[in-house]
Design a protein around this motif. Structure first.
Motif, PDB file in Angstrom:
ATOM      1  N   ASN A   4       0.880  -1.097  -0.005  1.00  0.00           N
ATOM      2  CA  ASN A   4       0.207  -0.079  -0.155  1.00  0.00           C
ATOM      3  C   ASN A   4       0.912   1.259   0.018  1.00  0.00           C
ATOM      4  O   ASN A   4       1.665   1.483   0.987  1.00  0.00           O
ATOM      5  N   GLU A   5       0.865   1.790  -1.185  1.00  0.00           N
ATOM      6  CA  GLU A   5       1.945   3.086  -1.071  1.00  0.00           C
ATOM      7  C   GLU A   5       0.974   4.433  -1.019  1.00  0.00           C
ATOM      8  O   GLU A   5       0.032   4.474  -1.875  1.00  0.00           O
ATOM      9  N   TYR A   6       1.496   5.470  -0.432  1.00  0.00           N
ATOM     10  CA  TYR A   6       0.625   6.737  -0.333  1.00  0.00           C
ATOM     11  C   TYR A   6       1.637   7.896  -0.990  1.00  0.00           C
ATOM     12  O   TYR A   6       2.599   7.809  -1.042  1.00  0.00           O
ATOM     13  N   PRO A   7       0.733   8.663  -1.419  1.00  0.00           N
ATOM     14  CA  PRO A   7       1.630   9.992  -2.103  1.00  0.00           C
ATOM     15  C   PRO A   7       2.219  10.749  -1.260  1.00  0.00           C
ATOM     16  O   PRO A   7       3.581  11.242  -1.612  1.00  0.00           O
ATOM     17  N   ASP A   8       2.041  10.708   0.176  1.00  0.00           N
ATOM     18  CA  ASP A   8       2.932  11.707   0.982  1.00  0.00           C
ATOM     19  C   ASP A   8       3.053  10.864   2.268  1.00  0.00           C
ATOM     20  O   ASP A   8       1.948  10.150   2.756  1.00  0.00           O
ATOM     21  N   ARG A   9       3.627  11.213   3.212  1.00  0.00           N
ATOM     22  CA  ARG A   9       3.615  10.710   4.652  1.00  0.00           C
ATOM     23  C   ARG A   9       2.312  11.207   5.444  1.00  0.00           C
ATOM     24  O   ARG A   9       1.679  10.387   6.125  1.00  0.00           O
ATOM     25  N   ASP A  10       1.812  12.364   5.235  1.00  0.00           N
ATOM     26  CA  ASP A  10       0.680  12.980   5.916  1.00  0.00           C
ATOM     27  C   ASP A  10      -0.571  11.987   5.609  1.00  0.00           C
ATOM     28  O   ASP A  10      -1.236  11.424   6.621  1.00  0.00           O
ATOM     29  N   MET A  11      -0.601  11.642   4.244  1.00  0.00           N
ATOM     30  CA  MET A  11      -1.349  10.665   3.816  1.00  0.00           C
ATOM     31  C   MET A  11      -1.546   9.372   4.509  1.00  0.00           C
ATOM     32  O   MET A  11      -2.535   8.658   4.757  1.00  0.00           O
ATOM     33  N   LEU A  12      -0.269   8.896   4.529  1.00  0.00           N
ATOM     34  CA  LEU A  12       0.065   7.628   5.008  1.00  0.00           C
ATOM     35  C   LEU A  12      -0.530   7.693   6.445  1.00  0.00           C
ATOM     36  O   LEU A  12      -1.185   6.528   6.885  1.00  0.00           O
TER      37      LEU A  12
END
Length: 223
Positions: A4-12
């Protein structure tokens, strides 16, 4: 493993908090009390900050660390102290902490008592865990003094662990306990750890201890 990959750390951080809340909710529908095992260190802090504000029946959740440095809770290296500041606050303050540490001088001195206290809370219902760039997870380090014992299918629940580069003894959950979790989520960030976890998938747990929990795990990644 499932990626599961997220566009940035905040979204993660926000998405992972939502995922963990959903996993805990599902487990709480199935049984009266659930066990939530979590890592130490600073990386999961923003996840815990968000999760601590989620309205769950936290009084039915037992929280334990996957491993702990054998230092007093007053130490700035105490994972227990960090957990109290990040997760066990807000609505999540009602959760019960199952300790992985005591006032004993060495982890061996209280191993039996800590193991006895943890045993009724297994298997882990929801596991959040991290991985180091050396592919260690919890305190299962490559080259650690009792790594073979910790990876064994008949390993005890807990083991004291000492490893090169770890400045103090550790207490850690062992591979069978970690791999027996019903819902496993691995948090990693940065290119170095992305490359490491992909290497680990082709290595043995002795070479890459995180390999012992990759089967069926959800990996949550942002650069």
């Amino acid at each position: 493993m499932n990626w599961n990959e997220y566009p940035d750390r905040d979204m993660l951080f926000m998405s992972l908090a939502d995922t963990l809340a959903a996993a805990l909710t599902s487990a709480l529908h199935a049984k009266d009390r659930v066990t939530f095992a979590v890592p130490g260190g600073t990386s999961p802090g923003p996840v815990f900050d968000a999760l601590s504000q989620v309205h769950l029946p936290w009084d039915r959740v037992d929280v334990m660390l996957t491993d702990e440095r054998w230092v007093p809770e007053t130490s700035d290296r105490s994972n227990t102290a960090l957990l109290r500041r990040t997760l066990l606050k807000g609505t999540a303050a009602a959760a019960t902490l199952i300790p992985l540490i005591s006032d004993a001088l060495a982890p061996e001195d209280d191993l039996e008592a800590l193991t006895t206290a943890i045993k009724p809370h297994l298997p882990i219902d929801v596991l959040l865990i991290g991985m180091g760039a050396d592919m260690h997870t919890a305190s299962l380090f490559p080259g650690a003094d009792r790594l073979a014992e910790g990876l064994s299918p008949d390993a005890p629940i807990l083991l004291p662990m000492r490893a090169p580069g770890a400045p103090e003894p550790r207490m850690t959950l062992t591979a069978p306990v970690l791999s027996g979790a019903l819902s496993t989520h691995i948090l990693i960030m940065g290119d170095e750890k992305k490359a490491a976890i992909r290497r680990a998938a082709d290595l043995t747990p002795t070479e890459a201890p995180v390999a012992c929990i990759l089967d069926g795990a959800q990996v949550h990644y942002a650069d």
